[in-house]
Design a protein around this motif. Structure first.
Motif, PDB file in Angstrom:
ATOM      1  N   ALA A  71       0.837  -1.198   0.000  1.00  0.00           N
ATOM      2  CA  ALA A  71       0.000   0.000   0.000  1.00  0.00           C
ATOM      3  C   ALA A  71       0.872   1.247   0.000  1.00  0.00           C
ATOM      4  O   ALA A  71       2.071   1.191   0.273  1.00  0.00           O
ATOM      5  N   ARG A  72       0.264   2.358  -0.318  1.00  0.00           N
ATOM      6  CA  ARG A  72       0.921   3.656  -0.181  1.00  0.00           C
ATOM      7  C   ARG A  72       0.558   4.187   1.199  1.00  0.00           C
ATOM      8  O   ARG A  72      -0.626   4.265   1.545  1.00  0.00           O
ATOM      9  N   ALA A  91      -1.211  15.486   2.330  1.00  0.00           N
ATOM     10  CA  ALA A  91      -0.910  15.709   0.913  1.00  0.00           C
ATOM     11  C   ALA A  91       0.581  15.566   0.644  1.00  0.00           C
ATOM     12  O   ALA A  91       0.999  14.925  -0.330  1.00  0.00           O
ATOM     13  N   GLU A  92       1.395  16.166   1.492  1.00  0.00           N
ATOM     14  CA  GLU A  92       2.857  16.084   1.314  1.00  0.00           C
ATOM     15  C   GLU A  92       3.335  14.638   1.420  1.00  0.00           C
ATOM     16  O   GLU A  92       4.216  14.201   0.667  1.00  0.00           O
ATOM     17  N   GLU A  93       2.763  13.885   2.353  1.00  0.00           N
ATOM     18  CA  GLU A  93       3.142  12.483   2.513  1.00  0.00           C
ATOM     19  C   GLU A  93       2.839  11.668   1.257  1.00  0.00           C
ATOM     20  O   GLU A  93       3.507  10.682   0.975  1.00  0.00           O
ATOM     21  N   LEU A  94       1.831  12.121   0.507  1.00  0.00           N
ATOM     22  CA  LEU A  94       1.447  11.400  -0.709  1.00  0.00           C
ATOM     23  C   LEU A  94       2.034  12.023  -1.971  1.00  0.00           C
ATOM     24  O   LEU A  94       1.628  11.702  -3.084  1.00  0.00           O
ATOM     25  N   LEU A 127      -3.440   5.953   5.936  1.00  0.00           N
ATOM     26  CA  LEU A 127      -2.922   7.034   6.770  1.00  0.00           C
ATOM     27  C   LEU A 127      -2.756   6.497   8.188  1.00  0.00           C
ATOM     28  O   LEU A 127      -3.728   6.050   8.810  1.00  0.00           O
ATOM     29  N   VAL A 128      -1.529   6.510   8.695  1.00  0.00           N
ATOM     30  CA  VAL A 128      -1.231   6.004  10.035  1.00  0.00           C
ATOM     31  C   VAL A 128      -0.883   7.189  10.933  1.00  0.00           C
ATOM     32  O   VAL A 128       0.047   7.951  10.637  1.00  0.00           O
TER      33      VAL A 128
END
Length: 279
Positions: A71-72, A91-94, A127-128
């Protein structure tokens, strides 16, 4: 410091989370299994809670490692953010170029486009969030709204919350009932039992290179379990200090006396007033 004395390659009880030292004790193993199954079923919200020092951050890192090829992931270790900052952080993490967005609306639009692209690639997005009890109430509500981003057939974002028991209290508020109802799976990490403490200590020294006879006596194990309450972080602290005490005396095994010294030197252990009864 004492590594060579006990035939170790490294210190076995460092407080920094290291997934190589993860032990599938009953509670922790069950929590990891629940996370992996729930995420594979594309559930929306999953919550893992536990007292301070029970190993939530280690479990969080292990989950991220497990998901690496499946997964992303987006990881927020410090979620004490405003709603707008939450959107930007996710958003930045992705990989979204947030600097090119003029306002929150554009950030959300770009984030939605990124999630749809990943869905087209059949790449789940997880999202963790660690220390989720630190999230302001309005940011938790913003998180719920963020999970509204979905297609007719696909959930675009799954969320895993790791937090202290205060997170449960926070989510009991009527204003957060909509998010609370979306949490389909929840698990509470439990302290280690006496048998698990023994297995935990044995596992960690073995991972650090020890291959000799039992290092901790039965009496030492009883004291560490009672004083720590089975909390892994406290087990680590007491084991480390006990090994220091044994090393200082030139002893090759850990006995009750070494653990008693460790307990006297540790303010955070359980029921310090019982020390006199253990002497």
């Amino acid at each position: 410091m004492y590594e060579s004395h006990f035939g170790l390659q490294e210190a076995p009880f460092a407080l920094t989370p290291n997934t190589r030292y993860f032990l599938r004790a009953p509670s922790h193993g069950d929590a990891l299994e629940l996370l992996l199954v729930a995420l594979s079923e594309r559930e929306g919200f999953i919550k893992i809670t536990g007292e301070v020092g029970t190993g939530k951050t280690l479990l969080c890192r292990l989950l991220l490692n497990e998901l690496d090829s499946k997964a992303r992931t987006a990881y927020l270790p410090n979620p004490h953010l405003s709603p707008d900052a939450l959107y930007e952080a996710v958003a930045e993490e992705l990989g979204v170029a947030v600097s090119e967005c003029a306002n929150t609306h554009q950030v959300l639009k770009a984030l939605n486009a990124a999630l749809i692209d990943l869905a087209m690639e059949r790449k789940p997005v997880v999202l963790v969030i660690d220390e989720a009890q630190a999230m302001p109430e309005d940011t938790i509500e913003a998180l719920r709204l963020l999970t509204n981003l979905e297609t007719e057939s696909t959930r675009l974002l799954q969320v895993v919350l790791f937090g202290q028991p205060e997170l449960d209290t926070l989510l009991e508020k009527d204003s957060l009932r909509q998010l609370r109802q979306r949490i389909t799976f929840h698990y509470r990490l439990l302290p280690l039992t006496r048998d698990s403490v023994a297995q935990y200590l044995r596992h960690r020294v073995s991972q650090a290179g020890y291959n000799g006879p039992e290092l901790f006596s039965a009496g030492a194990l009883r004291l560490i379990t009672r004083a720590s309450g089975g909390i892994p972080r406290l087990v680590n602290i007491l084991a480390h200090k006990s090994m220091l005490a044994a090393w200082g005396l030139g002893d090759r095994a850990i006995g009750r006396g070494h653990v008693l010294r460790a307990i006297r030197d540790t303010e955070s252990v359980r029921a310090p007033g019982l020390l006199a009864r253990w002497l």
